[in-house]
Design a protein around this motif. Sequence first.
Motif, short mmCIF file in Angstrom:
data_model
loop_
_atom_site.label_atom_id
_atom_site.label_comp_id
_atom_site.label_asym_id
_atom_site.label_seq_id
_atom_site.Cartn_x
_atom_site.Cartn_y
_atom_site.Cartn_z
N LEU A 83 39.41 45.26 14.51
CA LEU A 83 40.62 45.92 14.01
C LEU A 83 41.69 44.93 13.58
CD1 LEU A 83 40.99 48.86 16.58
CD2 LEU A 83 40.12 48.97 14.25
N LEU A 84 41.77 43.78 14.25
CA LEU A 84 42.83 42.81 13.97
C LEU A 84 42.39 41.71 13.02
CD1 LEU A 84 44.42 42.34 17.53
CD2 LEU A 84 45.27 43.73 15.64
N TYR A 85 41.16 41.75 12.53
CA TYR A 85 40.63 40.62 11.78
C TYR A 85 41.44 40.37 10.50
CZ TYR A 85 37.26 37.46 9.63
OH TYR A 85 36.66 36.37 9.07
N GLY A 86 41.87 41.40 9.82
CA GLY A 86 42.63 41.23 8.59
C GLY A 86 43.97 40.57 8.82
N VAL A 87 44.76 41.10 9.77
CA VAL A 87 46.08 40.52 10.04
C VAL A 87 45.94 39.17 10.73
CG1 VAL A 87 47.22 42.75 10.10
CG2 VAL A 87 46.27 41.82 12.20
N TRP A 88 44.86 38.98 11.50
CA TRP A 88 44.65 37.68 12.14
C TRP A 88 44.41 36.60 11.09
CZ3 TRP A 88 45.27 37.46 17.38
CH2 TRP A 88 45.05 36.22 17.97
N THR A 89 43.63 36.93 10.07
CA THR A 89 43.42 36.00 8.96
C THR A 89 44.74 35.67 8.28
OG1 THR A 89 41.19 36.89 8.59
CG2 THR A 89 42.20 35.66 6.79
N LEU A 90 45.57 36.68 8.07
CA LEU A 90 46.87 36.48 7.43
C LEU A 90 47.73 35.51 8.24
CD1 LEU A 90 49.04 39.29 5.90
CD2 LEU A 90 50.07 37.65 7.43
N TYR A 91 47.86 35.75 9.54
CA TYR A 91 48.75 34.93 10.36
C TYR A 91 48.21 33.51 10.54
CZ TYR A 91 51.27 39.21 11.49
OH TYR A 91 52.00 40.37 11.41
N CYS A 92 46.89 33.35 10.61
CA CYS A 92 46.32 32.01 10.76
C CYS A 92 46.57 31.17 9.51
CB CYS A 92 44.82 32.10 11.06
SG CYS A 92 44.43 32.68 12.72
N ILE A 93 46.34 31.75 8.34
CA ILE A 93 46.59 31.01 7.10
C ILE A 93 48.07 30.71 6.95
CG2 ILE A 93 46.45 31.14 4.58
CD1 ILE A 93 43.92 32.77 4.87
N PHE A 94 48.93 31.66 7.34
CA PHE A 94 50.37 31.42 7.29
C PHE A 94 50.75 30.29 8.24
CE2 PHE A 94 54.75 32.45 8.66
CZ PHE A 94 55.39 32.37 7.43
N GLN A 95 50.11 30.20 9.39
CA GLN A 95 50.38 29.12 10.32
C GLN A 95 49.95 27.78 9.74
OE1 GLN A 95 51.94 29.16 13.29
NE2 GLN A 95 51.65 26.96 13.52
N PHE A 96 48.81 27.75 9.05
CA PHE A 96 48.34 26.51 8.44
C PHE A 96 49.33 25.99 7.40
CE2 PHE A 96 43.81 28.22 9.22
CZ PHE A 96 43.85 27.78 10.53
N THR A 97 49.95 26.90 6.66
CA THR A 97 50.81 26.50 5.54
C THR A 97 52.28 26.37 5.91
OG1 THR A 97 50.98 28.83 4.88
CG2 THR A 97 49.26 27.51 3.83
N ASN A 98 52.73 27.03 6.98
CA ASN A 98 54.16 27.02 7.33
C ASN A 98 54.44 26.58 8.76
OD1 ASN A 98 55.69 28.57 4.93
ND2 ASN A 98 53.71 29.55 5.26
N GLY A 99 53.43 26.41 9.57
CA GLY A 99 53.65 26.02 10.96
C GLY A 99 54.01 24.55 11.09
N ASP A 100 54.63 24.21 12.23
CA ASP A 100 55.03 22.82 12.46
C ASP A 100 54.47 22.24 13.75
OD1 ASP A 100 56.46 24.32 14.25
OD2 ASP A 100 58.44 23.75 13.53
N SER A 101 53.75 23.02 14.53
CA SER A 101 53.18 22.56 15.79
C SER A 101 51.69 22.32 15.61
CB SER A 101 53.43 23.60 16.89
OG SER A 101 52.67 23.30 18.05
N TRP A 102 51.23 21.10 15.93
CA TRP A 102 49.80 20.81 15.78
C TRP A 102 48.96 21.65 16.75
CZ3 TRP A 102 47.29 19.31 20.12
CH2 TRP A 102 48.03 18.75 21.16
N ALA A 103 49.51 21.96 17.92
CA ALA A 103 48.76 22.76 18.89
C ALA A 103 48.59 24.19 18.39
CB ALA A 103 49.46 22.74 20.24
#
Length: 733
Positions: free
Chosen positions: A410-430
């Motif tokens: 059920l969460l696979y679509g939004v999980w993909t969205l948030y993971c890619i957003f983290q790759f492009t906008n996140g600042d924590s390596w962890a």
Amino acid sequence: MKGIIGIRWNPILFLLAGLFLGNVLAGSILSSSGFTNCENNATITVNNANVQFDRSSLMVTFDVSGTSSAQQKVIADLTVSAYGNQVYQKTFNPCDASTFVGQLCPVPAGTFSAHGSQVIPTSFASQIPAIAFSIPDLDGEAILKLTAADGGQNLACIQSGVTNGQSLQLPAVTYVAAGIAGGALLLTGLSALGGGAGAVGGHSPTPSFSTVLLWFQGLAMNGMMSVNYPPVYRSFTKNFGFATGLVPWTAMQTSIDNFRNVTGGNLTANNVQYLQNATLVFTDGSSNTTSFSKRSLLFLANTFQFEARDVAVTENSTQTSNSNSTTQVTQIVHGISGYVEQLTIPQANTFMTVLLVFAIVIAAITVGILLFKVILETWALFASFPKKLTGFRKRYWSILAKTIVNLILLLYGVWTLYCIFQFTNGDSWAAKLLAGITLGLFTAVLGFFTFRIWYVARKYREAEGDVSALYENKETWLKYSLFYDSYKKQYWWLFMPAIVYMFAKGCVIAAGDGHGLTQTVGQLIIESLMFLLLLFTRPYATKGGNWLNIIIQVVRGLSVVSILLFVETFGIAQTTKTVTGIILIAVQSALSAVLAILIAVNAIITCCKENPHRKRRKAAEKLNREFDNLTPLDARNSLLIDPSDRKSSLPGYPMGPYQGSKRYEPVPNSAGPRRWGPRESVDHLVPSAADMGYSYDRSHSQDSRAVDTESLTRQPTVPDIGMPGGYAERRVL
């Protein structure tokens, strides 16, 4: 007819009033909702500006502070717009007697601040229509420009908005939506407990929990694209953030900030405390045009002839105003970051927020299942519990694993969205590492089950010619049915394009963040392909399920088409955008209400009517038990009764190819009665068989048979091998 500051009473106001005035209570206060400096090289900078008008007391309370490089006289130009149309414009000199503003005549050098209250004349207050205090998310803004009285150079520019406190971002809407999803979850659980979805070959109720949750996820994702939304629609979509795992919780955000701080994150302008004091300014990502997160109608025209009361002015001092000791800051946002930061979630905290919420849900489900297991075991020690709970008692570990896999699906679509957003906008390596690990793990889990189901289906097809065993084999059903239990047997594979559909939606929105046109066109292509797939296959097991999911897909596609109008590139008028947003809200709310009604109807049916899947399965099990005890002389032996009678006794048992009115008829005796014993097979199927004492002259004529008298005297005998005690001797004895 015109109201305040020249606003015409056009159809958009009647639409707003008709839709929302019955749901919100009119207030009596209008207040500013933030500001931004719109001049890059300003010599006068405003650091804080709060203005509030109370209709009941005709009182304007203000709090303004800023800095000026020199003492100077200014000319003010005020422009007010509503729904993209300029409704008021006035240029005035603050030092003139008719428009005197003491705080601006002249503007002092250095740091200055002013706070106090003033009363406006009744003649001006009466021009403010009552509807301005009740319409939610009014789309208006005001721009105040200051130019030098000598020379005309630009000194300052302030862009601001006000709010009446009415908005479609209502906790009640979120609670109702969560209640609908919870009702769907409860209905799905009752159906499984009663033998519906849990029975072999049974189907999930319509609408199922997954259908409702994915619908609310779609509403939230509609508000995450980088387009210039009407404020009323932006506020509406924020109500469904919970479906994507976005839960505002200040303590959690503080913990995530601390985690980012020790893992390479930059908290300078990206933490929850900073966000709470910031003014969000939205942009579509392709131009410099901005719109405030909370806008409404500005009515600052003619407020310059006030009766002064309790006004305090401070110059060249570090003293701050009484109402706000913190300098306001402006946060430019768009797309996903704008959506999450409206919920007081810093953009860099987005993935970790969803991860922690997911972990909390998994922990709650685990504790709930284990607690229920303990209750059942305790119950079994003192009394017997219903047979319906026996399966849960035996398979609670597999039920826990199945629940987690279902949640991942059920969460696979939004999980993909948030993971890619983290790759492009996140600042924590962890956080990036956790995003990569979890996305890979979720993809691997879904890939494993997809391969297993495909492999098992291929084996069944090779062995039996079809894949009916996916629905009829109990062991296979219990393992894999959560992926295909809603589909017809011939369309069991449709869960594969459904997974690809969710993955593609998340990728397009996250990867295209900041490019509204790309996001919208990509979404439109994806939704159109899924609509065509559903329309031509109609894969759901029930007619109602097919029509409901097709309607949902149509609404999703039309929603994306409507959002395409919000792209700033096309230059659509703000009035048209607002009307489109209101229509979207009405259609999407109506469909949500239909889902709620269907859930209630299905709940009543489930509680009051015996489940047909369970009834059919129990009847089949009873019949199998009866035929396990058959003996050769039992009257129920299949040689003595018509098999069609047994099958017809099963409720809902499918008719066989020779059942009913098209049964085999007895073969007619074309040769007439026989005088001597049984006749020979007309078809000569056994021409060389023994004649058992009769001999016929086998000719082509039926009347040319003659009796062999020698054959009449021959009787069957048992061979005598001449051994004492043999069969012949025992027979004689």
